[in-house]
Design an enzyme around this catalytic site. Structure first.
Site, mmCIF file in Angstrom:
data_model
loop_
_atom_site.group_PDB
_atom_site.id
_atom_site.type_symbol
_atom_site.label_atom_id
_atom_site.label_comp_id
_atom_site.label_asym_id
_atom_site.label_seq_id
_atom_site.Cartn_x
_atom_site.Cartn_y
_atom_site.Cartn_z
ATOM 1 N N GLY A 127 -30.523 20.534 -23.059
ATOM 2 C CA GLY A 127 -30.448 21.280 -24.238
ATOM 3 C C GLY A 127 -29.227 21.432 -24.926
ATOM 4 O O GLY A 127 -28.084 20.900 -24.408
ATOM 5 N N ASN A 128 -29.237 22.281 -25.926
ATOM 6 C CA ASN A 128 -27.830 22.577 -26.618
ATOM 7 C C ASN A 128 -26.743 22.828 -25.965
ATOM 8 O O ASN A 128 -25.460 22.539 -26.206
ATOM 9 C CB ASN A 128 -28.207 23.711 -27.599
ATOM 10 C CG ASN A 128 -28.917 23.243 -28.859
ATOM 11 O OD1 ASN A 128 -29.424 22.174 -28.965
ATOM 12 N ND2 ASN A 128 -28.792 24.222 -29.998
ATOM 13 N N VAL A 129 -26.990 23.921 -25.015
ATOM 14 C CA VAL A 129 -25.632 24.357 -24.203
ATOM 15 C C VAL A 129 -24.856 23.374 -23.421
ATOM 16 O O VAL A 129 -23.820 23.067 -23.617
ATOM 17 C CB VAL A 129 -25.977 25.576 -23.363
ATOM 18 C CG1 VAL A 129 -24.869 25.853 -22.464
ATOM 19 C CG2 VAL A 129 -26.494 26.818 -24.279
ATOM 20 N N GLY A 188 -28.101 20.621 -16.790
ATOM 21 C CA GLY A 188 -29.433 20.863 -17.439
ATOM 22 C C GLY A 188 -29.784 20.360 -18.772
ATOM 23 O O GLY A 188 -28.770 19.434 -19.588
ATOM 24 N N GLU A 238 -29.980 15.125 -13.220
ATOM 25 C CA GLU A 238 -31.197 14.559 -13.391
ATOM 26 C C GLU A 238 -31.531 13.562 -14.687
ATOM 27 O O GLU A 238 -32.149 12.760 -14.436
ATOM 28 C CB GLU A 238 -32.188 15.903 -13.374
ATOM 29 C CG GLU A 238 -32.711 16.681 -12.506
ATOM 30 C CD GLU A 238 -33.327 17.567 -12.661
ATOM 31 O OE1 GLU A 238 -33.684 18.555 -11.677
ATOM 32 O OE2 GLU A 238 -33.725 18.126 -13.797
ATOM 33 N N ASN A 296 -41.344 26.903 -18.490
ATOM 34 C CA ASN A 296 -41.399 25.526 -18.027
ATOM 35 C C ASN A 296 -41.649 25.286 -16.540
ATOM 36 O O ASN A 296 -42.504 24.651 -16.085
ATOM 37 C CB ASN A 296 -40.314 24.887 -18.365
ATOM 38 C CG ASN A 296 -39.808 24.826 -20.070
ATOM 39 O OD1 ASN A 296 -41.096 24.849 -20.704
ATOM 40 N ND2 ASN A 296 -38.839 24.386 -20.580
ATOM 41 N N GLY A 328 -35.367 21.253 -11.583
ATOM 42 C CA GLY A 328 -34.164 20.959 -10.333
ATOM 43 C C GLY A 328 -33.190 21.879 -10.193
ATOM 44 O O GLY A 328 -32.166 21.737 -9.335
#
Lengths: 517, 517
Positions: free
Chosen positions: B283-285, B281, B306, B396, B400
Site C-alpha cells: 500500500g501507499n505507506v 506490507g 511477502e 481482509n 503475514g
C-alpha cells in the site's frame, strides 16, 4: 531464605571457589552491595524462585531502605529471569526503591505496587528479554548479581538450580557480584547446557538443536574476571513451592487433555508412544496433566518447557518421560530433597538451558512443542487473557506462555470454568485484555470439556466454546449474547455488542459476581 | 483476467509443456473442472493476485453457478496462498458456493459474504497454512489448481509470479490441475527457491538460510504425475494493482520511519549502511517508506518480505536494495511490464520462496527482520487491530503481519492517525479486536509522529502514544480517558474504564463520527 545462613567470611569456608583470583574477591553481602548505586539497573539471577541470590538481594533491600530512610531517593531498575523468590521480591518491593521491574513477578507486595502504578512493570515474552537487553532497550546493565554453585579452577561458573537470563547478565553487566551457594548439590554440575551461539542480527546463525536432549553448549558460564567486583558465599536452600493436593476440577481438565491426545494419535496427527515435546505451565492443572500421563500408554515422552515440577520427577522415575529440558526447577520441599538425593540419576534425564533457548521461537517451532498454559479467562471467539484481572489489574505476567503458544505445534489454554466459587466465569463474551489472540489459540479446556478451534470461523468457534467450555450456569447468557450479536444489522465476521461486551466484568465490579440475579 | 485469452486447445499451442506425458493431459478448463466435486476442498495458487489460475477458476465458478441454478447445493472449501485476483475472488464468491475460505482475502464481494456469515472465513497466520493443512486441520485437499510457467522435459514445474502455498498444494492434493500460462516470461525460470526440507514434527530440522539471498531449495516444483488429472493452457496476464499517487500523509509517516532508522543507527542498534532485512506490507505507506529509503544513506539493503511492489524495483535499479526475497510480485501494470522487459536483471536480485519460508518464524527471527505493517487502529497501550472494522466487520485478514511482528527484531505498525476525513481516530482507548498484543508491538507510527514503546510500562505507553501518534483533535479526549481511568479506585497496571473503553466506536456507530460534538 534466611539471613543467618549467609556467611560473610573474608576467606572461603568451602571448596566451591577453586580459582584463586576469585577467592581474593570474597566479601560480605553488605560490602558487595556498595557497588550498587542509585539509578542503577540491577540484573539478578532467578527463575520461578530457583537460583535467586540469597544474601546480596537482602543486603540490597537493606541498603535501599536505609538510603531512602535518610532522604535519598535511592531506586534501581530490577531485571530477572522470571519470578524470583517471593521473600526477595517482597523485601525489594517494600523498599519502594524499585523503579522498573521486568519481565515477570508473582508476589503480592510487588503486584500491589505495580497495580498502584508505583513500579513500572514491563511485561514481555521471556524469550525476548535477552535480545532486548542486549540490544539496549533497557539501557546499560550496571550490576549483575548471579547465584552459582561454584567457580572452577579455570574461573568458569557452575550454574545454580536455574539458568534463566544469567548467561546474558554475565555477558552484558558492567560489574558482577557472584553468590556462591554451597547448599546447591555439587552433582548438579554438568546438568546445564549454556549456549554461546546467540548473537544480535545480522550475525545470527541457526541454532542446531533438534532433540530435547541435544547439548549445543557447555556446562559452565564464562565470565570476564575483570568485571567481577565481589564474591559472596552463602549456604542457603532455594525457597520451595507448596504442593497443593490434586482436586477434582484439575483432574477433569487433565482427563479432557488426555482424551484429546488419544484422539489426535488416532487421527495420525501425533506420534503414538511419544506424542511431541510437552510444555506446561506451573500449578495444579499442569501437575494433574502430568500425573495423568503416567497412567496412559506413553513411554519415552519428552518435555521442552520452562520449569521442572514435582510431577516431572515422578514421570522420569517411572519411565514415562525420557528427557526434560527446561530453564529452572520449581519444586516442593519434598521434590527438592528428592532431586538432591538422586541428582546423579536425574542429571541423565534433565538439562537446564538459558531461557532464550528454552523458550526460543526457532526451537519451539522446530520441535513441534505442545504448549499447555493456564489462563485467567477466554472469550467466546478464542482470545485469551493471561495477565489482567478484570482487564486492568496485573496478576503475574505473560511469562513464557506466548513463546510457546505463538510458535508451538498445538496451542492449548487450560482453566477451571469458574473462579471464586462460581462468581467469575472463565468464559466471557469478550476478554478485556488479550495476551493470546484468536490466531494463536487452538484448544481451550475447562473441566466442562475441550473446544478444538482449529479450522473454525468465529461464528462456529463461539458455539463450540460455549458448549464445551463454559460452566452451565453461564451458558444461557453467553448464548443469548451471541444470538443477539449475530442478529444485529451488519453483525460482521465476529459479532459483538460493544455496549455489552464487558457486561460480565462490569456486573462483577458492581455486584461481586458475574451471575445475573 | 480475460476469459477470451484462455485457449482450450487439446494439443499444445506453445512449447511450455515439454514433457510428453503431461501434454497428453491437456484439456479445456471446462473439462478440467469436472474433476472438482460438491464438497471438495479446492486449493488454488495465487498470492496478492499474482499466480492466480485464470481459466480453471472461471470454469469452476461457472460449474458451481450452473449446479446451484439446477438446485444442487454445490459448494467447495477454498484455500489459497493469500488474496487472489479480485475477479476470481468475486466470481467464486458470487456463486454462493464457497463454504469455507482460508487464509486471506481482500475483495468486496467475498468480504460482504464473510461479514454476513455466509462464508466461513478462517483468518490464520500465513506461515501456519502449510503446516495446518499438512497436519489435516482442514481435512483432505481434494483438488489443487496451480498456475505454472511451464513443465520441463523431466516433468518438473516452473513456478509462476507467486509461489505462495503451491508447493504444499502439489504435495498434498489428491488430484492436481495445472494451468500452464505462456504469458509468464520464460526468463522467470530460476528466480524461485522451492525448499523441500520442511516436515511435520518430530521430523523437523534447522532451515539453513542465513542471508536473504541464500538458495536452500531448487528452482522448480516437484509433482507426482500420477496425480495430475488435467493440464490447461492459458496465455493471460496477471491482474495488476493500481498505483495510487503518493500523498502527504504517507510521506510524513515515511519521514518518521526514516528518522527512526537514523536514530537507531546512531544508537548502535542497527547497522549503518544496510540496516536489517526489511519487511513491509502493501500500500501507499509502504511505498512511501520504500521511496524514502532511496534518498537516504543506504546502500545494499535487503528485504525479506511477502511481496515485491513497484517501489522495490526502483530501489533495486538504483542500488539501494541489493536483494529482495519474497513469495510474490504485487506490481502495477507499469511495474509488471518493467519486470518482464528486464527479467534477466531482476532475477539476479529477487527470489520467490514458498510462503512458509518467506514468513517462517525461524527465519524471521534469525535474520532480525524489521517488520513494518499497516493497521486499522491501535489503542493507547499499544494493542493493534489489523482486521476488524469497529471490532466486528472483517476487512481482509491478518495475513503475514503476525508472522513478522511476532518474531521480527523490530515490530512497527503504521497508519494515518485518522480515517474517513477525520471521523475515525486510529488511536482509541481500547481496540475492540486485537491481532497484535502489546507484547508484540514495539513502534507505532502515524503522520503525527512515532511512539517507541520498547521498555515502557503501560501508564507510560499511553502518554507516548497519545502525544506522538494521536491526531490533535482526539488528544484531549484520550488524555481525559486515561486520567479518569488512572484516578479510579484500584486502577491497576493497565487502567481502563470498561464502560467507556469502546466509547469512540460506539459514538461512531451512533453518529457516524468518533468526534464528540
Amino acid at each position: 531464605m534466611s539471613m543467618s545462613s549467609a556467611p560473610t567470611a573474608p576467606v572461603s569456608s568451602t571448596d566451591r571457589i577453586r580459582n584463586r583470583e576469585f577467592r581474593k574477591k570474597i566479601v560480605s553481602a553488605e560490602e558487595a552491595v556498595r557497588h550498587i548505586h542509585r539509578g542503577d539497573t540491577v540484573a539478578i539471577s532467578g527463575f520461578a524462585s530457583a537460583g535467586t541470590p540469597k544474601a546480596v538481594t537482602c543486603a540490597l533491600a537493606e541498603r535501599i531502605r536505609a538510603a531512602r530512610a535518610a532522604g535519598d531517593e535511592f531506586a534501581v531498575d530490577l531485571l530477572t529471569g522470571a519470578s524470583v523468590s517471593a521473600d526477595t521480591e517482597r523485601l525489594l518491593a517494600e523498599t519502594d526503591g524499585i523503579a522498573l521491574r521486568m519481565p515477570y513477578q508473582a508476589e503480592p507486595t510487588a503486584r500491589a505496587r505495580i497495580n498502584d502504578g508505583r513500579i513500572d512493570y514491563v511485561d514481555i515474552h521471556l524469550s525476548h528479554v535477552a535480545q532486548q537487553v542486549w540490544e539496549g532497550c533497557y539501557g546499560n546493565v550496571d550490576v549483575a548479581v548471579v547465584e552459582v554453585a561454584g567457580i572452577t579452577e579455570s574461573g568458569e561458573l557452575i550454574p545454580a538450580t536455574s539458568v534463566g537470563n544469567s548467561k546474558t547478565w554475565l555477558d552484558v553487566a558492567e560489574k558482577i557480584i557472584l553468590e556462591v551457594n554451597s547448599w546447591i548439590p555439587e552433582g548438579l554440575a554438568g546438568g546445564h547446557d549454556i549456549y554461546y551461539g546467540t548473537a544480535l542480527p545480522p550475525h545470527r546463525t541457526p541454532i542446531l538443536l533438534t532433540d530435547v536432549d541435544d547439548r549445543i553448549g557447555q556446562p559452565f558460564f564464562r565470565v570476564d574476571p575483570e568485571r567481577v567486583v565481589a564474591v559472596v558465599e552463602t549456604e542457603s536452600p532455594d525457597t520451595t513451592a507448596k504442593l497443593t493436593p490434586q482436586d477434582a476440577t484439575s483432574d477433569a481438565i487433565a482427563t479432557h487433555v488426555l482424551d484429546f491426545f488419544r484422539h489426535e494419535v488416532q487421527a495420525g496427527r501425533l506420534p503414538a508412544d511419544t506424542l511431541l515435546p510437552l510444555q506446561s505451565g506451573i500449578g495444579n492443572v499442569a501437575n494433574a496433566v502430568l500425573a495423568g500421563l503416567s497412567s496412559g500408554p506413553y513411554r519415552g515422552l519428552t518435555c521442552y518447557s520452562e520449569v521442572i515440577q514435582d510431577g516431572m520427577l515422578q514421570l522420569i522415575d517411572d519411565g514415562t518421560v525420557r528427557f526434560a529440558s527446561s530453564t529452572a526447577f520449581a519444586l516442593s520441599a519434598e521434590g527438592l530433597d528428592k532431586l538432591v538425593r538422586n541428582i546423579d540419576f536425574y542429571r541423565e534425564h534433565i538439562l537446564l538451558r538459558p531461557q532464550e533457548i528454552s523458550n526460543h521461537p526457532e526451537i519451539v517451532r522446530r520441535l513441534g512443542v505442545i504448549a499447555m498454559n493456564g489462563m485467567l479467562e477466554a472469550d467466546i471467539y478464542g482470545n485469551v487473557n493471561s495477565t489482567h484481572v478484570m482487564g486492568t489489574r496485573m496478576m503475574n505476567g505473560i511469562g513464557g506462555s506466548g513463546d510457546f503458544a505463538r510458535n508451538g505445534y498445538l496451542s492449548m489454554f487450560l482453566s477451571p470454568s469458574t473462579a471464586r466459587n462460581g462468581a467469575i466465569s472463565s468464559i466471557v463474551p469478550m476478554v478485556p485484555h488479550i495476551d493470546h489472540t484468536e490466531h494463536d489459540v487452538q484448544i481451550l479446556v475447562t473441566e466442562q470439556g475441550l473446544a478444538d478451534l482449529r479450522g473454525l470461523a468465529p461464528r462456529r468457534r463461539s458455539r463450540v466454546v460455549i458448549e464445551k467450555c463454559a460452566h452451565p450456569d453461564y451458558r444461557a447468557e453467553l448464548t443469548d449474547y451471541v444470538e443477539r450479536a449475530e442478529a444485529t444489522e451488519g453483525a460482521g465476521h465476529t459479532p459483538h455488542l460493544l455496549g455489552e461486551a464487558f457486561g460480565f466484568h462490569q456486573r462483577f465490579q458492581q455486584t461481586g459476581t458475574m451471575h445475573a440475579r
